[in-house]
Write an enzyme that holds these catalytic residues in place. Sequence first.
Site: not given
Ligand SMILES: NC(=O)C1=CN([C@@H]2O[C@H](COP(=O)(O)OP(=O)(O)OC[C@H]3O[C@@H](n4cnc5c(N)ncnc54)[C@H](OP(=O)(O)O)[C@@H]3O)[C@@H](O)[C@H]2O)C=CC1
Ligand SMILES: O=C(O)C1=N[C@H](C(=O)O)C[C@H](O)C1
Length: 267
Positions: A23, A25, A27, A47, A92, A126, A153, A157, A163-164
């Site tokens: 993932g 690419a 955020r 990547r 995720t 995290f 959020h 999103k 999830g939190t």
């Molecule tokens: N645990 C934590 O602390 C945090 C958790 N999160 C969670 O992380 C997840 C991602 O958030 P965020 O970065 O904002 O989301 P984004 O949509 O910005 O990023 C998700 C990325 O995953 C790619 N992707 C989708 N399917 C696949 C696959 N099968 N294999 C590889 N890459 C894939 C997407 O590509 P494309 O766009 O081409 O589909 C995109 O680049 C969410 O579930 C969010 O809730 C977020 C922040 C903190």
């Molecule tokens: O999608 C987000 O941005 C985030 N996702 C996680 C969640 O669903 O709890 C962690 C954080 O809240 C950011």
Amino acid sequence: MTTRLSALGTVPVVSAIGVAVVGAAGRMGSTVCEAVEAADDLELVARVDAEDDVAGLAAVGASVGVDFTVPAAVEDNVHALLDAGLHAVVGTTGWTEESLGRVRDHVERLNAERSDGLGVVIAPNFALSAVLAMRFAAQAARYFESAEVVELHHPNKVDAPSGTALATARHIAGARRDAGRGDVPDATETQIDGARGAVVDGVHVHAVRLRGLVAHEEILLGNPGEQLTIRTDSFDRVSFMPGVLLAVREVARRPGLTVGLDQMLDL
Ligand SMILES: NC(=O)C1=CN([C@@H]2O[C@H](COP(=O)(O)OP(=O)(O)OC[C@H]3O[C@@H](n4cnc5c(N)ncnc54)[C@H](OP(=O)(O)O)[C@@H]3O)[C@@H](O)[C@H]2O)C=CC1
Ligand SMILES: O=C(O)C1=N[C@H](C(=O)O)C[C@H](O)C1
């Protein structure tokens, strides 16, 4: 570990941990790539984006796969990382007791055949402030009649509730059950479906999506004549990086499945 000769004799040199970001690419994925590249003891070796195969990641030097993708893809990704011989660190969202159970079974099955166990760390959040907020909410929950969770959020999103917030509500519900507390007081008859939010284990959870926000949560606890509000704010995704890097460094020392960053902190 490798060794190198120096003027002081033979000194141990710890090899960098090879990290593949799945993932990359996105955020979070792109922020993780930057954090790994900035760390002396870690090396970003791949990547991985949607459609890329993870089977060859060990061959390019990856020992840990970090997944920040989408709830619909994450479970398959984790099974694939394990089959490729990698430890997994997963942020995720979208996990259930059933999908966690399948990962636990998978990693334990693989580890029964290996001398060095594979580890999987899955954490809904995290950021230290969020981990502490969840812990404080669980500690406080038994003392209050009412408890509700509000998560706030960015509007891009994909999932709700966060999830939190799901984890927070479940911790609160568990603490209330352990303390013998009954249902939260609520005499309201809703006029429109959803007006009181979702109900998770008896705890109301509300989701706000607002331009300008990143990731925020308020836990509201109430008694007659008093309230406690616990609030966590991630204003920037760098807030998640110390926790992600801690998990990347520790996952090989924790064979099997670990759920929650709190398990890795001395709280
Ligand atoms: N645990 C934590 O602390 C945090 C958790 N999160 C969670 O992380 C997840 C991602 O958030 P965020 O970065 O904002 O989301 P984004 O949509 O910005 O990023 C998700 C990325 O995953 C790619 N992707 C989708 N399917 C696949 C696959 N099968 N294999 C590889 N890459 C894939 C997407 O590509 P494309 O766009 O081409 O589909 C995109 O680049 C969410 O579930 C969010 O809730 C977020 C922040 C903190
Ligand atoms: O999608 C987000 O941005 C985030 N996702 C996680 C969640 O669903 O709890 C962690 C954080 O809240 C950011």
